[in-house]
Design a protein around this motif. Structure first.
Motif, PDB file in Angstrom:
ATOM      1  N   THR A  52      44.134  46.212  36.441  1.00  0.00           N
ATOM      2  CA  THR A  52      43.273  45.915  37.584  1.00  0.00           C
ATOM      3  C   THR A  52      42.255  44.845  37.220  1.00  0.00           C
ATOM      4  OG1 THR A  52      43.576  48.195  38.331  1.00  0.00           O
ATOM      5  CG2 THR A  52      41.818  46.949  39.367  1.00  0.00           C
ATOM      6  N   LEU A  53      41.675  44.934  36.027  1.00  0.00           N
ATOM      7  CA  LEU A  53      40.732  43.908  35.598  1.00  0.00           C
ATOM      8  C   LEU A  53      41.425  42.551  35.477  1.00  0.00           C
ATOM      9  CD1 LEU A  53      38.567  45.701  32.885  1.00  0.00           C
ATOM     10  CD2 LEU A  53      37.807  44.891  35.126  1.00  0.00           C
ATOM     11  N   ARG A  54      42.635  42.551  34.909  1.00  0.00           N
ATOM     12  CA  ARG A  54      43.358  41.282  34.762  1.00  0.00           C
ATOM     13  C   ARG A  54      43.633  40.629  36.111  1.00  0.00           C
ATOM     14  NH1 ARG A  54      46.145  44.121  30.661  1.00  0.00           N
ATOM     15  NH2 ARG A  54      45.580  43.312  28.639  1.00  0.00           N
ATOM     16  N   SER A  55      43.991  41.444  37.093  1.00  0.00           N
ATOM     17  CA  SER A  55      44.334  40.863  38.392  1.00  0.00           C
ATOM     18  C   SER A  55      43.103  40.538  39.232  1.00  0.00           C
ATOM     19  CB  SER A  55      45.274  41.789  39.168  1.00  0.00           C
ATOM     20  OG  SER A  55      44.626  42.971  39.540  1.00  0.00           O
ATOM     21  N   GLU A  56      42.064  41.359  39.155  1.00  0.00           N
ATOM     22  CA  GLU A  56      40.900  41.169  40.017  1.00  0.00           C
ATOM     23  C   GLU A  56      39.758  40.397  39.358  1.00  0.00           C
ATOM     24  OE1 GLU A  56      39.686  44.794  41.977  1.00  0.00           O
ATOM     25  OE2 GLU A  56      41.766  45.344  42.403  1.00  0.00           O
ATOM     26  N   HIS A  57      39.730  40.394  38.018  1.00  0.00           N
ATOM     27  CA  HIS A  57      38.627  39.741  37.297  1.00  0.00           C
ATOM     28  C   HIS A  57      39.143  39.006  36.063  1.00  0.00           C
ATOM     29  CE1 HIS A  57      35.693  41.845  39.781  1.00  0.00           C
ATOM     30  NE2 HIS A  57      36.436  42.916  39.625  1.00  0.00           N
ATOM     31  N   PHE A  75      39.092  47.432  27.020  1.00  0.00           N
ATOM     32  CA  PHE A  75      39.777  47.675  28.285  1.00  0.00           C
ATOM     33  C   PHE A  75      41.008  46.805  28.467  1.00  0.00           C
ATOM     34  CE2 PHE A  75      35.307  48.762  28.885  1.00  0.00           C
ATOM     35  CZ  PHE A  75      35.467  50.126  29.092  1.00  0.00           C
ATOM     36  N   PHE A  76      41.249  45.899  27.544  1.00  0.00           N
ATOM     37  CA  PHE A  76      42.397  45.000  27.645  1.00  0.00           C
ATOM     38  C   PHE A  76      43.435  45.263  26.569  1.00  0.00           C
ATOM     39  CE2 PHE A  76      39.029  42.820  29.923  1.00  0.00           C
ATOM     40  CZ  PHE A  76      39.692  42.472  31.086  1.00  0.00           C
TER      41      PHE A  76
END
Length: 91
Positions: A72-77, A89-90
């Protein structure tokens, strides 16, 4: 209901009302502390404000509750993907 608070919090976040978003999400989490999406959006309010350290506990809780935080972080941020403060988180 918790979902109403999450929806209102998400809308406030999208409008740039970070304080309002935190208020709605806080209420939602008092009703349903296991709402992973609420924890994630709460973290987003801190990320948007540049407060990565305050975002981390909510990201951890969202991940613990089963949300794909890394994806979600990769796609949204994508702009924060290389930040060392969020490296956990990655992985």
């Amino acid at each position: 209901c918790a979902q109403t608070g999450v929806n209102r919090g998400a809308l406030a976040y999208l409008k740039g009302d970070l304080a309002g978003a935190r208020e709605h999400l806080g209420r939602a989490l008092r009703i349903d502390p296991n709402n992973a999406r609420a924890h994630f959006i709460l973290a987003e309010t801190f990320l948007k404000a540049g407060d990565l350290l305050t975002a981390a506990p909510s990201l951890r809780e969202a991940r613990r509750l089963g949300l794909d935080v890394a994806g979600t972080l990769r796609s949204e941020h994508p702009e924060i993907a290389g930040d060392p403060l969020l490296a956990e988180f990655f992985r």
